[in-house]
Design an enzyme around this catalytic site. Structure first.
Site, PDB file in Angstrom:
ATOM      1  N   LYS A 112       0.820  -1.220   0.000  1.00 33.88           N
ATOM      2  CA  LYS A 112       0.000   0.000   0.000  1.00 33.88           C
ATOM      3  C   LYS A 112       0.849   1.262   0.000  1.00 33.88           C
ATOM      4  O   LYS A 112       0.397   2.318  -0.442  1.00 33.88           O
ATOM      5  CB  LYS A 112      -0.899   0.027   1.216  1.00 33.88           C
ATOM      6  CG  LYS A 112      -1.652  -1.235   1.476  1.00 33.88           C
ATOM      7  CD  LYS A 112      -2.766  -1.436   0.502  1.00 33.88           C
ATOM      8  CE  LYS A 112      -3.511  -2.722   0.805  1.00 33.88           C
ATOM      9  NZ  LYS A 112      -4.742  -2.837   0.066  1.00 33.88           N
TER      10      LYS A 112
HETATM   11  C1  LIG Z   1      -0.764  -7.843   2.453  1.00 34.53           C
HETATM   12  C2  LIG Z   1      -1.907  -7.811   1.511  1.00 34.53           C
HETATM   13  N1  LIG Z   1      -1.951  -8.713   0.525  1.00 34.53           N
HETATM   14  C3  LIG Z   1      -2.969  -8.732  -0.344  1.00 34.53           C
HETATM   15  C4  LIG Z   1      -4.018  -7.838  -0.261  1.00 34.53           C
HETATM   16  C5  LIG Z   1      -5.095  -7.882  -1.270  1.00 34.53           C
HETATM   17  O1  LIG Z   1      -4.956  -6.837  -2.203  1.00 34.53           O
HETATM   18  P1  LIG Z   1      -6.202  -6.253  -2.963  1.00 34.53           P
HETATM   19  O2  LIG Z   1      -7.148  -5.797  -1.906  1.00 34.53           O
HETATM   20  O3  LIG Z   1      -5.678  -5.153  -3.788  1.00 34.53           O
HETATM   21  O4  LIG Z   1      -6.768  -7.374  -3.749  1.00 34.53           O
HETATM   22  C6  LIG Z   1      -4.010  -6.878   0.762  1.00 34.53           C
HETATM   23  C7  LIG Z   1      -5.096  -5.891   0.928  1.00 34.53           C
HETATM   24  O5  LIG Z   1      -5.377  -5.106   0.117  1.00 34.53           O
HETATM   25  C8  LIG Z   1      -2.920  -6.846   1.646  1.00 34.53           C
HETATM   26  O6  LIG Z   1      -2.851  -5.921   2.596  1.00 34.53           O
HETATM   27  N1  LIG Z   2      -6.558  -5.381   2.250  1.00 31.08           N
HETATM   28  C1  LIG Z   2      -6.912  -4.024   2.331  1.00 31.08           C
HETATM   29  C2  LIG Z   2      -8.371  -3.815   2.146  1.00 31.08           C
HETATM   30  C3  LIG Z   2      -8.654  -2.510   1.476  1.00 31.08           C
HETATM   31  O1  LIG Z   2      -8.124  -2.550   0.208  1.00 31.08           O
HETATM   32  P1  LIG Z   2      -7.919  -1.298  -0.721  1.00 31.08           P
HETATM   33  O2  LIG Z   2      -6.791  -1.684  -1.597  1.00 31.08           O
HETATM   34  O3  LIG Z   2      -9.179  -1.088  -1.419  1.00 31.08           O
HETATM   35  O4  LIG Z   2      -7.590  -0.101   0.117  1.00 31.08           O
HETATM   36  C4  LIG Z   2      -6.351  -3.458   3.620  1.00 31.08           C
HETATM   37  O5  LIG Z   2      -5.313  -3.914   4.026  1.00 31.08           O
HETATM   38  O6  LIG Z   2      -6.897  -2.573   4.208  1.00 31.08           O
END
Ligand SMILES: Cc1ncc(COP(=O)(O)O)c(C=O)c1O
Ligand SMILES: N[C@@H](CCOP(=O)(O)O)C(=O)O
Length: 466
Positions: A112
């Site tokens: 993120k």
């Molecule tokens: C460590 C981790 N892996 C995978 C995901 C899944 O990613 P996305 O929500 O973009 O599918 C998340 C949350 O977004 C995460 O924090």
């Molecule tokens: N896994 C995410 C959930 C939110 O996902 P986002 O990519 O839409 O912000 C988290 O860790 O908060």
């Protein structure tokens, strides 16, 4: 570059407007009117660039005239200077054909940071120019919250309120959020799961008077700027392994579908991606969709990979819009049916088109632990989400055995010490900048799943800082 809503009713608008709006007023998500594509020479020119420069080039294809020349590049250089490795997102070879794309070297140890370190700066720049103030509301299953708070803390022109599901994140993830005491930051634990939090955020956006009063904006991947800033690492890693002359595949641990959609966007720009593998956990709605066109939401079940404990994946709507030939009315009707019945009626032809590119596997907790242990025994420390990605890549690899598979390593193992200990017998140490995390004071309020209560808390927080 203009943006349209997946539900077809909101007026097209600029990147700047999309950055600030987050969600479209018709409830849809924004997408570029057309996908920018790169020539062979343009792909070639990107190979070997420092990561921030490559990121500025790719993201700049989506930002139109929002930033004056040089401003985006300066922001990218600043955003990624705080990462602990000069490569920013190093590729580590795991076996003959698999590579981990390590996306956890930023300040909060998850992928993120790539988007949010940049979004914090974009918000500041644009808001200062416009002389405006915004209130950001976000939902997190653990990682978005901490990355957003780190990127937005103490910024003069915004307040941020993050909703997390009470007791459903790892203690490290929770503490990364709740130990930040900047006056513009507020943490709320909600009785419920991530889907509850995400629903509340969308409900605040769909409450037009409240949205206008608070000047709401979003840091979740419903905000197109988040997706745009997640595309460059797919480009950088594919180029490093021989693209555009060679096809690559990605395996992506998936929850809200934002990260894998960023890979889809890179492919739409012309990056030769043969296969996208979705690694899910026991919350297997996406695996059921790819396997049998069964998109039926079930209650969210806690797992060893809590950030993926999601059933209603927001960004699936973006893919749906593309699969339905960019027909906003059809997308809106399909999303309405999903909300009303809990089952999404995806036409057979659209589902078949998705299965031509996507594979998916739901990785159980037992498989996750076994995969973490196997990787550990081979000398690689993986967090449970990354392990879901590598496990899915073994279960559902692309047909052509010569195609390299790049697995998105989405979080640092130190964020999930219990799972790592269960798999390997050893607890990972926190990095030095977080070494005293367990001694820091936590501050958050626990509230029921009630829109009025949460809107009142957001209003009180924003008023305090006006
Ligand atoms: C460590 C981790 N892996 C995978 C995901 C899944 O990613 P996305 O929500 O973009 O599918 C998340 C949350 O977004 C995460 O924090
Ligand atoms: N896994 C995410 C959930 C939110 O996902 P986002 O990519 O839409 O912000 C988290 O860790 O908060």
């Amino acid at each position: 570059m203009r943006y349209v809503s997946t539900r077809g009713e909101a007026a097209p608008r600029s990147f700047e407007a999309v950055l600030l709006a987050g969600l479209a007023e018709d409830g849809g998500l924004f997408l570029p009117e057309t996908w920018p594509t790169l020539t062979l020479a343009e792909w070639e020119a990107l190979r070997g660039l420092p990561y921030p420069d490559l990121a500025a080039d790719i993201i700049g294809r989506f930002t139109g005239d929002t930033f004056a020349p040089g401003v985006l590049l300066a922001m990218c250089r600043e955003a990624y200077a705080g990462f602990t490795t000069p490569a920013v997102c190093p590729l580590v070879q795991l076996d003959e054909r698999r590579f981990a794309l390590e996306l956890f070297h930023g300040p909060t140890l998850a992928f993120k940071d790539f988007a949010l370190q940049l979004l914090g700066r974009m918000f500041d720049h644009v808001l200062a120019r416009r002389g405006e103030r915004i209130t950001i509301v976000g939902a997190t299953s653990g990682d978005t919250g901490s990355a957003a708070i780190e990127a937005c803390r103490d910024r003069a022109q915004l307040d941020i309120v993050i909703l997390h599901p009470e007791g459903r994140t790892s203690p490290v993830q929770r503490r990364q959020m709740t130990t930040v005491h900047s006056p513009n930051v507020r943490n709320i634990a909600v009785h419920g799961d991530f889907d509850t939090c995400q629903d509340l955020v969308k409900a605040m956006f769909n409450d037009a008077p409240f949205r206008a009063e608070m000047n709401l904006s979003a840091v979740n991947s419903i905000n197109w700027a988040r997706i745009a800033a997640q595309i460059p690492y797919y480009v950088a890693s594919a180029l490093a392994l021989g693209a555009p002359q060679r096809e690559v595949a990605f395996s992506v641990p998936t929850g809200n579908f934002g990260n894998v959609f960023a890979a889809w966007a890179a492919r739409s720009m012309g990056l030769p991606i043969s296969t996208l593998i979705i690694g899910a956990n026991r919350n297997d709605i996406l695996a059921r969709f790819i396997g049998a066109n069964d998109m039926t939401a079930r209650p969210v079940a806690p797992s060893l990979s809590p950030s993926m404990d999601i059933q209603v994946s927001s960004n699936f709507e973006r893919l749906l819009f593309e699969l339905l030939g960019r027909d906003g009315a059809k997308t809106a009707a399909t999303m309405r049916a999903f909300r009303e019945t809990g089952a999404m009626p995806v036409p057979d032809a659209a589902w078949r088109a998705a299965t031509a590119l996507f594979r998916a596997h739901a990785v159980s907790d037992e498989e996750t632990v076994a995969e973490m242990r196997r990787l550990h025994d081979q000398g690689y420390a993986a967090d449970p989400h990354t392990a879901a990605g590598t496990a899915a890549s073994h279960h559902s690899p692309p047909d052509d055995a010569r195609t390299p598979i790049i697995v998105a390593a989405t979080a640092h193992p130190a964020k999930f010490p219990d799972a790592v200990e269960q798999a390997t017998g050893a607890r990972p140490a926190l990095p030095p900048h977080m070494a005293d995390l367990y001694e820091r004071e936590e501050r958050f309020t626990v509230v029921p799943n009630d829109l009025a209560t949460i809107e009142a808390a957001v209003r009180a927080h924003a008023r305090r800082n006006m």
